[in-house]
Design a protein around this motif. Structure first.
Motif: not given
Length: 181
Positions: A56-80
């Motif tokens: 998982i890659r997510d834009f978690a805040g200014p100048y930061f894209v996290s990898e496998d650590n979403m900013a607000f917790g584990k995914p609860v929903k996915y769109w395949k």
């Protein structure tokens, strides 16, 4: 039973399996609620995009894209998504687009309304020309996720909708109480 379950989890593209317990969602857009904001507006949340291996890659805040650590917790929903709908050329176009979008967003300031996690995912989809389109944006992603997304579990559904329902219940109770006087 386990064999049937494994077959149900198989993806068409590359045979990579979805594994919610390990947090692996290959070729998916993932979503998680944002405390307070999602409680008031349940269709608004935090979004990320996964590589072909499910990272998982997510834009978690200014100048930061996290990898496998979403900013607000584990995914609860996915769109395949279907990797065969990637129209970009080159080897491993999906992962290249996710990587390039992530590198771009490592140099951007986060803005809750205009340039956010949804914009990061939209850029990745535009770079790979998903569904032969370069018009992905945060509004389109919000509605596609709402329409096509699946909850990881019943708990994910409850985590998304229960606070809103309770909040609505309090509002209705207060309004009815004040009008019945």
């Amino acid at each position: 039973m386990a064999e049937a379950e494994a077959k149900m989890k198989q993806f068409n593209g590359g045979g990579t399996a979805l594994d919610a317990e390990r947090g692996r969602f290959p070729h998916c857009v993932v979503w998680t609620p944002i405390p307070v904001l999602t409680w008031l507006f349940p269709i608004i949340g935090h979004m990320g995009i996964c590589t072909s291996t499910g990272v998982i890659r997510d834009f978690a805040g200014p100048y930061f894209v996290s990898e496998d650590n979403m900013a607000f917790g584990k995914p609860v929903k996915y769109w395949k998504l279907d990797p065969s709908k990637v129209y970009s050329t080159g080897p491993n176009a999906w992962d290249t687009a996710v990587h390039d979008a992530s590198e771009e967003y490592k140099h951007r300031m986060h803005n809750l309304c205009c340039d956010n996690c949804h914009s990061h995912v939209a850029l990745a989809l535009n770079l790979m020309r998903y569904d032969n389109s370069t018009s992905w944006n945060m509004v389109k992603l919000c509605f596609c996720s709402l329409l096509y997304g699946k909850y990881v579990s019943v708990g994910g559904f409850v985590k998304t909708w229960l606070p809103f329902v309770l909040f609505l219940g309090v509002i209705v109770t207060v309004v009815l109480t004040l009008h019945l006087r």
